[in-house]
Design an enzyme around this catalytic site. Structure first.
Site, PDB file in Angstrom:
ATOM      1  N   GLY A  41       0.764  -1.246   0.000  1.00 49.48           N
ATOM      2  CA  GLY A  41       0.000   0.000   0.000  1.00 49.48           C
ATOM      3  C   GLY A  41       0.792   1.290   0.000  1.00 49.48           C
ATOM      4  O   GLY A  41       0.391   2.267  -0.624  1.00 49.48           O
ATOM      5  N   ASP A  97       0.312   3.766   4.356  1.00 48.32           N
ATOM      6  CA  ASP A  97      -0.795   4.379   3.621  1.00 48.32           C
ATOM      7  C   ASP A  97      -1.931   4.777   4.555  1.00 48.32           C
ATOM      8  O   ASP A  97      -2.396   5.904   4.563  1.00 48.32           O
ATOM      9  CB  ASP A  97      -1.300   3.436   2.518  1.00 48.32           C
ATOM     10  CG  ASP A  97      -1.492   1.999   3.013  1.00 48.32           C
ATOM     11  OD1 ASP A  97      -1.375   1.749   4.227  1.00 48.32           O
ATOM     12  OD2 ASP A  97      -1.759   1.119   2.179  1.00 48.32           O
ATOM     13  N   ASP A 100      -5.810   1.883  10.418  1.00 51.68           N
ATOM     14  CA  ASP A 100      -7.202   1.547  10.699  1.00 51.68           C
ATOM     15  C   ASP A 100      -7.285   1.080  12.155  1.00 51.68           C
ATOM     16  O   ASP A 100      -7.465   1.884  13.064  1.00 51.68           O
ATOM     17  CB  ASP A 100      -7.650   0.487   9.689  1.00 51.68           C
ATOM     18  CG  ASP A 100      -9.115   0.122   9.818  1.00 51.68           C
ATOM     19  OD1 ASP A 100      -9.782   0.647  10.728  1.00 51.68           O
ATOM     20  OD2 ASP A 100      -9.600  -0.695   9.024  1.00 51.68           O
ATOM     21  N   ARG A 162      -5.285   0.276  -6.831  1.00 56.25           N
ATOM     22  CA  ARG A 162      -4.129   0.927  -6.185  1.00 56.25           C
ATOM     23  C   ARG A 162      -3.634   2.119  -6.998  1.00 56.25           C
ATOM     24  O   ARG A 162      -3.012   3.030  -6.468  1.00 56.25           O
ATOM     25  CB  ARG A 162      -2.976  -0.069  -6.034  1.00 56.25           C
ATOM     26  CG  ARG A 162      -3.221  -1.186  -5.028  1.00 56.25           C
ATOM     27  CD  ARG A 162      -1.921  -1.931  -4.780  1.00 56.25           C
ATOM     28  NE  ARG A 162      -2.111  -3.233  -4.144  1.00 56.25           N
ATOM     29  CZ  ARG A 162      -2.197  -3.430  -2.830  1.00 56.25           C
ATOM     30  NH1 ARG A 162      -2.117  -2.420  -2.004  1.00 56.25           N
ATOM     31  NH2 ARG A 162      -2.358  -4.648  -2.347  1.00 56.25           N
TER      32      ARG A 162
HETATM   33  P1  IMP Z   1      -4.693  -1.876  10.528  1.00 52.93           P
HETATM   34  O1  IMP Z   1      -3.756  -2.912  11.020  1.00 52.93           O
HETATM   35  O2  IMP Z   1      -6.127  -2.206  10.841  1.00 52.93           O
HETATM   36  O3  IMP Z   1      -4.343  -0.474  10.962  1.00 52.93           O
HETATM   37  O4  IMP Z   1      -4.686  -1.940   8.962  1.00 52.93           O
HETATM   38  C1  IMP Z   1      -3.641  -1.473   8.233  1.00 52.93           C
HETATM   39  C2  IMP Z   1      -3.621  -2.040   6.845  1.00 52.93           C
HETATM   40  O5  IMP Z   1      -4.895  -2.539   6.404  1.00 52.93           O
HETATM   41  C3  IMP Z   1      -3.276  -0.935   5.876  1.00 52.93           C
HETATM   42  O6  IMP Z   1      -1.895  -0.861   5.702  1.00 52.93           O
HETATM   43  C4  IMP Z   1      -3.991  -1.351   4.619  1.00 52.93           C
HETATM   44  O7  IMP Z   1      -3.174  -2.206   3.872  1.00 52.93           O
HETATM   45  C5  IMP Z   1      -5.194  -2.114   5.114  1.00 52.93           C
HETATM   46  N1  IMP Z   1      -6.392  -1.261   5.154  1.00 52.93           N
HETATM   47  C6  IMP Z   1      -6.977  -0.700   6.227  1.00 52.93           C
HETATM   48  N2  IMP Z   1      -8.049   0.023   5.887  1.00 52.93           N
HETATM   49  C7  IMP Z   1      -8.162  -0.068   4.546  1.00 52.93           C
HETATM   50  C8  IMP Z   1      -9.080   0.499   3.573  1.00 52.93           C
HETATM   51  O8  IMP Z   1     -10.025   1.236   3.874  1.00 52.93           O
HETATM   52  N3  IMP Z   1      -8.833   0.170   2.276  1.00 52.93           N
HETATM   53  C9  IMP Z   1      -7.819  -0.633   1.887  1.00 52.93           C
HETATM   54  N4  IMP Z   1      -6.939  -1.164   2.747  1.00 52.93           N
HETATM   55  C10 IMP Z   1      -7.107  -0.888   4.063  1.00 52.93           C
END
Ligand code: IMP
Length: 173
Positions: A41, A97, A100, A162
């Site tokens: 990403g 990127d 979340d 992407r």
């Molecule tokens: P986290 O561990 O939940 O913070 O997620 C991080 C990873 O999940 C990011 O680096 C993205 O690759 C993916 N991700 C989280 N939210 C989204 C979204 O809305 N669209 C696409 N990929 C996401």
């Protein structure tokens, strides 16, 4: 599913990365900074942000598994590709990127701290509102966005979109 309304435009991204790059340039002046991009990403943020950093930056990349084909985080982070070089004594800036749940970065920070960098900071283009399950200190944040699933500017839905130069929400057909 289809690409819906734009959340952050290409122009807004460019202006924000210029600001973030200027701050990074100030903060790291006189230091050797190693920017670590989290694949896949972050490839686009990394390329565009780095062009706004006026320092002799070095680059490395890590690849981790995140969502796979689901749109919800599993909390399981697997390192698919580790850094090429040691980071002991280096000023490391992780470039991501989107944050979340924060689980991916939380895991990576713990993993990289053990390697004893001189400093370890985070830069993320996007931060999803209200959904963080882990408290993370993200030093450089581009935009706070609502908790919708978004694509573009490096972010995918089933590996597609992407290459969109902007960030948009995924919607039902
Ligand atoms: P986290 O561990 O939940 O913070 O997620 C991080 C990873 O999940 C990011 O680096 C993205 O690759 C993916 N991700 C989280 N939210 C989204 C979204 O809305 N669209 C696409 N990929 C996401």
């Amino acid at each position: 599913m289809k690409v819906g309304r734009t959340v952050v435009s290409a122009e807004e991204i460019d202006a924000k990365l210029a600001e973030m790059g200027a701050r990074i340039t100030e903060d790291y002046r006189g230091k050797d900074v190693l920017m670590v991009g989290i694949l896949k990403g972050a490839f686009m943020v990394m390329a565009d942000l780095a062009r706004h950093v006026d320092l002799p930056v070095e680059f490395d990349f890590m690849a981790v598994s995140s969502y796979g084909y689901a749109t919800q985080t599993s909390g399981v982070v697997r390192i698919l590709k580790d850094l090429d070089r040691e980071i002991a004594g280096r000023h490391v800036l992780i470039v991501e990127d989107i944050v979340d749940s924060g689980l991916t970065l939380n895991y990576l920070i713990k993993n990289l701290r053990v390697r004893q960098p001189a400093s370890l900071e985070l830069a993320a283009l996007l931060l999803k509102d209200g959904l963080q399950r882990v408290t993370l200190d993200v030093r450089y944040i581009g935009f706070e966005i609502p908790p919708d699933f978004v694509v573009g500017y490096g972010l995918d839905f089933e590996e597609k979109y992407r290459n969109l130069p902007f960030v948009a929400v995924m919607e039902e057909e």
